[in-house]
Design an enzyme around this catalytic site. Structure first.
Site, PDB file in Angstrom:
ATOM      1  N   ASP A 170     -13.384   0.333   1.340  1.00 16.78           N
ATOM      2  CA  ASP A 170     -12.931   0.337   2.731  1.00 16.78           C
ATOM      3  C   ASP A 170     -14.013  -0.174   3.681  1.00 16.78           C
ATOM      4  OD1 ASP A 170     -10.673   1.352   1.625  1.00 16.78           O
ATOM      5  OD2 ASP A 170     -10.991   3.413   2.300  1.00 16.78           O
ATOM      6  N   ARG A 193     -11.028   1.052  -7.475  1.00 16.99           N
ATOM      7  CA  ARG A 193     -12.077   1.286  -6.481  1.00 16.99           C
ATOM      8  C   ARG A 193     -13.291   1.941  -7.149  1.00 16.99           C
ATOM      9  NH1 ARG A 193     -10.555   4.375  -1.038  1.00 16.99           N
ATOM     10  NH2 ARG A 193     -10.926   6.212  -2.318  1.00 16.99           N
ATOM     11  N   ASP A 242       0.861  -1.201   0.000  1.00 15.60           N
ATOM     12  CA  ASP A 242       0.000   0.000   0.000  1.00 15.60           C
ATOM     13  C   ASP A 242       0.896   1.249   0.000  1.00 15.60           C
ATOM     14  OD1 ASP A 242      -2.211   1.771   0.444  1.00 15.60           O
ATOM     15  OD2 ASP A 242      -3.278   0.229   1.551  1.00 15.60           O
ATOM     16  N   ASP A 282      -6.422   3.273  -6.658  1.00 16.79           N
ATOM     17  CA  ASP A 282      -7.270   3.655  -5.534  1.00 16.79           C
ATOM     18  C   ASP A 282      -7.610   5.152  -5.674  1.00 16.79           C
ATOM     19  OD1 ASP A 282      -8.549   3.387  -3.091  1.00 16.79           O
ATOM     20  OD2 ASP A 282      -6.725   3.504  -1.885  1.00 16.79           O
ATOM     21  N   GLU A 304     -12.136   8.408  -7.320  1.00 16.65           N
ATOM     22  CA  GLU A 304     -13.548   8.839  -7.464  1.00 16.65           C
ATOM     23  C   GLU A 304     -13.655  10.165  -8.219  1.00 16.65           C
ATOM     24  OE1 GLU A 304     -12.114   7.537  -4.678  1.00 16.65           O
ATOM     25  OE2 GLU A 304     -13.044   5.620  -5.126  1.00 16.65           O
ATOM     26  N   HIS A 362      -6.902  -7.875   3.147  1.00 18.26           N
ATOM     27  CA  HIS A 362      -6.282  -6.536   3.205  1.00 18.26           C
ATOM     28  C   HIS A 362      -6.675  -5.846   4.503  1.00 18.26           C
ATOM     29  CE1 HIS A 362      -4.735  -2.671   2.220  1.00 18.26           C
ATOM     30  NE2 HIS A 362      -5.866  -2.142   1.811  1.00 18.26           N
TER      31      HIS A 362
END
Ligand SMILES: *[C@@H]1O[C@H](CO)[C@@H](O)[C@H](O)[C@H]1NC(C)=O
Ligand SMILES: *[C@@H]1O[C@H](CO)[C@@H](O)[C@H](O)[C@H]1NC(C)=O
Ligand SMILES: *[C@@H]1O[C@H](CO)[C@@H](O)[C@H](O)[C@H]1NC(C)=O
Ligand SMILES: *[C@@H]1O[C@H](CO)[C@@H](O)[C@H](O)[C@H]1NC(C)=O
Ligand SMILES: *[C@@H]1O[C@H](CO)[C@@H](O)[C@H](O)[C@H]1NC(C)=O
Ligand SMILES: *[C@@H]1O[C@H](CO)[C@@H](O)[C@H](O)[C@H]1NC(C)=O
Ligand SMILES: *[C@@H]1O[C@H](CO)[C@@H](O)[C@H](O)[C@H]1NC(C)=O
Ligand SMILES: *[C@@H]1O[C@H](CO)[C@@H](O)[C@H](O)[C@H]1NC(C)=O
Length: 900
Positions: free
Chosen positions: A575, A559, A362, A477, A480, A633
């Site tokens: 998440d 994501r 990550d 990730d 958005e 994860h």
């Protein structure tokens, strides 16, 4: 006198008006009210200023079903459209090659600014089962979703649907010819089409629907007595109900129930990428309220649910074929913090003998959280570690966020310098300057992946970093896109893009919340229009970049997603938290994403946020072993949750689940092939296979893998039983092979901690393989065929196999495809339909036949007697072992058994 008559006529006039209004506001039931004030703060005065009706809900003492629903429901709008609310009427209607073109106009404006008074309606009869409605400004071209969809110029000859247009007021009706069921009926509410406010409604065929993601909700949306609002605006937020989440998929499937008839399904896709609300009400009806673009609506008539899916994917694109290795177990955490910690975890996984394929890292691996860097101090030796993993058949995936630090000294950080020079960053409104927000590395610019130059720039950055750390896949990730400040460092403008006259019910209250200003400029249009597709375009760019850099089948995990993202990427549910509630909700989400065409999907196993427990993590590893995408994860500072961190007992249970998954890898791979080639979902709800069994409609705690495996996980802490529905069919317990005696009802399955309920459906041949340490090392291992006989003693199955990693194995036909059939209860035929991939051995080691209820006295392999078999008459299982049969030796081979 004169005065008096004026007074009288005023009174009279008012009275008539009042009566007229009264009539226009008459609605037989509350559920037929369509909300005229879904913005916040309706009052009678504001409502009537919109020429709408203001009435408290009718509280009826007649407690029939609908009325009792009305009575209970607080969401019945007080402010709703009168029957004569100004809307469009048809002025011309002509036949065209594609179907019909209708011109509609209106003379009165509505309460929203910039009504568009003259619209064109194209009714496109695309195929026998696919109908498209496009409604757009007759004079000016508006924003249209940049998705490549089929262009149909010639009307389909025959259709399963009939379309009628009502002239005044304008409305469209679509019916299914075979049953007369109404699939679409826009007459229930007025069409409003203003520049930043488009609203229309349709009556639904039933209150039972599926889809409309990404939302945290049950699989079945049942609006029998519920009003519901779902908002679409991609957003970085931990999944929670009634909230717009990471992705936008305005697609739903509606069930059509007709007493004593087969259940049909149809689908509907609103091809629109603007912020929108979808309102559902028990009439049943659905209302779209979007703030841009055009109306571009598809109706798919199925009639089976798999037909609907196929028809939908024909429009948005089929899922990508994942590399074989990506079907294995993935391990990740945020906060390994040092290479020593990372190495220690890899080592203990190895020492404990867990099969696993992919190690992830990550953002803690980055240097100062900068994309395309690694921390050479805390992660000194990362490139060597990655190469060692790869030398052992493992793979490595790292995280890359879209936002690029804009504050590094000039000349020190090529991703920014190069991007700036190429002009690939999203710019402020009416400016060529990049819009600056804030993500992990601090101030950042946001790449515009709709710009072709952006894809080239991204490829260069990916390539340069790949030279240093040879990663195998990309985890994208924060796309958005997420922004830690609202809008930008400089706020947003006061214009109508940043402050639209109507804002859908997004979390945070306005469109700028935790993202960029909608007014920001992208290559193809304003961010206002493209926001919901940011992740889509980043996934496309990353898929292209990986292909160019690795020249192998790409693996991307995103994501944020939009309709069609599955062509480029896998997806995880974001998440989540370490709770049993999140364990459950992973199932409806994963099933919904399969409908959305992102079939390679999973949830963070054991939970991302918060400390997991050994029980939860054990149950989650068991369920996760049956997710299409399996990744454990964890978040920073949370207790370790890699399988090797638990007690010896828990480890054995997790290992057993992993071995089940690995042994089924040929089955999984074949399912992904069928998804990519034939538009079939990889995992699916029970109602897909049992559409006439109403018990299955709301089941989302169990699911099917392909059509042959039923998974019934234990989702309850401290419980040792699962109350599971077993559809009317033949089912065998996996792996024992014992047939279930009770079917067609709910039963309690004994499910202590060491057990996950898996059942094989009669009628299927499941290709399996002896697991290796990872999928790469296990590729040459012997195959196993699990044959589950149907009531009539039949079974079928197939196997797709190639090198697992090539871009073009389909185009070059460098693959193998086998079909397996059992007929007459006594012969398994292996048909090599395509046998062009010969680089790795394909030895059949074992055949296990379930449901053989006559004693087996002999076995023949390709006509020759074969003695290595065991027949278990207690369980009706035949085992043919030690075979070593080369499946590529000839096109047709048989394994037959004779019974007493
Ligand atoms: C109650 O509603 C039902 C269905 O609309 C109707 O048939 C019935 O007559 C109503 N009963 C009364 C007492 O109003
Ligand atoms: C439609 O029908 C016409 C005339 O019968 C035929 O020539 C044509 O091939 C058909 N088209 C399709 C797509 O079936
Ligand atoms: C839908 O909801 C209604 C009312 O709550 C309920 O009676 C019905 O059983 C539900 N349908 C399904 C398939 O769950
Ligand atoms: C990483 O290692 C450090 C010491 O090397 C230790 O304090 C820390 O707890 C470890 N973190 C994890 C997540 O294992
Ligand atoms: C765009 O910027 C130019 C120059 O800064 C300015 O003159 C103009 O008014 C701006 N236009 C709008 C619509 O804001
Ligand atoms: C969005 O809402 C926040 C919080 O209420 C506010 O500070 C901000 O000014 C709003 N932005 C716009 C563009 O309306
Ligand atoms: C087992 O035997 C019975 C009686 O011959 C038959 O009806 C049934 O279909 C057979 N197979 C299975 C899988 O039950
Ligand atoms: C089994 O297969 C045979 C031959 O293909 C077929 O005739 C028969 O209908 C099948 N039976 C069932 C129950 O599928």
């Amino acid at each position: 006198m004169a005065h008096l008559s004026i007074v009288t006529s005023i009174l009279l006039c008012c009275c008539v008006t009042y009566l007229y209004a009264q009539q226009q506001c008459e609605q037989s039931v509350n559920v037929a009210r369509f909300d005229c004030f879904s913005d916040d703060g309706p009052t009678q005065e504001r409502c009537e200023a919109r020429k709408c009706c203001w009435r408290p809900p009718v509280i009826s003492m007649n407690l029939t079903k609908i009325d009792s629903a009305d009575f209970r429901d607080i969401n019945v709008p007080y402010c709703y459209y009168p029957k004569d609310f100004p809307t469009y009427k048809v002025t011309s209607d002509e036949q065209t090659d594609f179907g019909q073109r209708v011109r509609i106009v209106k003379s009165q404006t509505t309460y929203m600014p910039h009504d568009i008074l003259d619209l064109t309606v194209d009714l496109i009869y695309e195929t026998q089962q696919r109908f498209r409605i496009r409604i757009y400004d007759s004079a000016y071209q508006r924003y249209m979703v940049p998705l490549k969809v089929p262009v149909v110029e010639k009307k389909a000859n025959m259709t399963d649907y009939a379309v009628t247009v009502q002239s005044n007021p304008f409305a469209i009706f679509v019916t299914r010819i075979s049953t007369g069921v109404i699939l679409f009926d826009s007459s229930v509410a007025p069409l409003i089409f203003a520049d930043q406010f488009i609203k229309f409604s349709t009556r639904l065929s039933s209150p039972l629907l599926y889809g409309l993601g990404e939302h945290k909700q049950a699989l079945l949306i049942n609006i029998t007595d519920e009003w519901k609002r779902l908002t679409f605006w991609t957003r970085d937020i931990g999944p929670q109900p009634n909230t717009n989440l990471y992705g936008s998929h305005p697609f739903h499937i509606n069930l059509e129930q007709i007493p004593n008839k087969e259940t049909n399904f149809h689908g509907q896709f609103f091809l629109n990428s603007n912020a929108m609300d979808v309102d559902l009400q028990p009439l049943p009806a659905l209302t779209y309220t979007t703030i841009g673009g055009i109306i571009d609506l598809y109706i798919f008539t199925g009639p089976t649910v798999q037909d609907v899916i196929e028809q939908y994917w024909d429009v948005i694109g089929k899922p990508t074929m994942p590399p074989f290795w990506s079907l294995g177990f993935h391990l990740c955490r945020w906060g390994y913090n040092t290479i020593e910690n990372l190495t220690a975890v890899i080592q203990r996984m190895h020492d404990a003998d867990f099969p696993y394929d992919v190690q992830w890292t990550d953002i803690d691996v980055m240097s100062n959280k900068l994309d395309f860097t690694y921390d050479t101090k805390n992660f000194h030796g990362l490139p060597e570690l990655v190469r060692t993993l790869q030398a052992n058949g493992k793979h490595y995936v790292n995280i890359i966020d879209p936002a690029i630090s804009s504050t590094q000294p000039a000349g020190t950080y090529p991703p920014y310098d190069d991007g700036l020079q190429q002009g690939v960053f999203i710019t402020k409104y009416n400016s060529t300057e990049p819009i600056i927000g804030e993500v992990w590395p601090g101030a950042t610019a946001f790449p515009d992946f709709t710009n072709p130059k952006g894809i080239d720039w991204w490829t260069r950055a990916v390539s340069a970093f790949h030279e240093i750390v040879p990663f195998d896949g990309m985890w994208i990730d924060m796309n958005e896109p997420s922004n830690f400040v609202d809008g930008s460092h400089d706020g947003c403008t006061m214009n109508s893009l940043d402050n639209p006259p109507f804002t859908p019910h997004v979390v945070g209250g306005n469109l700028t919340s935790k993202t960029l200003c909608p007014s920001a400029q992208q290559y193809l249009s304003q961010h206002y229009n493209l926001h919901n597709m940011y992740g889509y375009f980043e996934a496309q760019a990353s898929n292209i970049a990986l292909q160019r850099v690795r020249n192998k089948r790409p693996f991307v995990l995103t994501r944020s997603s939009f309709a069609g993202s599955g062509q480029f990427t896998a997806h995880w549910t974001g998440d989540n938290g370490a709770s049993f509630e999140d364990l459950y909700s992973s199932i409806p989400t994963i099933l919904s994403f399969n409908m959305f065409g992102i079939t390679h999907v999973g949830a963070d196993i054991c939970g991302f946020a918060g400390d997991t427990t050994e029980e939860l993590c054990t149950r989650w590893m068991q369920l996760g072993a049956f997710y299409p995408f399996m990744r454990n994860h964890n978040a920073i500072d949370d207790k370790a949750q890699d399988p090797a961190s638990f007690s010896w007992e828990a480890q054995q249970i997790m290992k057993q689940a992993l071995l089940m998954r690995y042994s089924l890898s040929p089955f999984w791979y074949t399912l992904h092939h069928k998804a990519a080639m034939r538009s079939q979902t990889v995992v699916q709800p029970l109602f897909f296979e049992y559409p006439n069994d109403a018990n299955t409609y709301n089941i989302d705690q169990q699911f099917l893998i392909g059509t042959a495996l039923l998974i019934s996980p234990n989702l309850v802490s401290g419980s040792n039983t699962v109350h599971a529905y077993i559809p009317q069919d033949v089912w065998y317990e996996f792996p024992s092979g014992v047939q279930l005696k009770t079917v067609g009802q709910y039963i309690d399955l004994d499910t202590p901690i060491q057990k996950i309920n898996v059942h094989v459906r009669g009628g299927f041949v499941i290709p399996m393989q002896i697991p290796g340490d990872n999928l790469v090392l296990g590729r040459g291992n012997p195959f196993i065929l699990l044959v589950a006989l149907s009531q009539g003693g039949n079974a079928t199955g197939s196997l797709f196999w190639d090198d697992g990693d090539s871009l073009d194995s389909i185009e070059t036909k460098t693959y193998n495809y086998f079909e397996f059939t059992v007929t007459g209860s006594n012969t398994l035929t292996i048909n090599g339909v395509v046998m062009n991939y010969k680089d790795s051995a394909m030895a059949l080691g074992m055949v296990k036949v379930l449901g053989l209820n006559k004693t087996v006295i002999g076995v023949n392999v390709n006509g020759k007697a074969y003695s290595n078999f065991l027949y278990n008459s207690l369980d009706d299982v035949l085992l043919v072992y030690g075979l070593d049969l080369n499946m590529l030796a000839q096109a047709s081979q048989t394994i037959a058994w004779t019974t007493s």
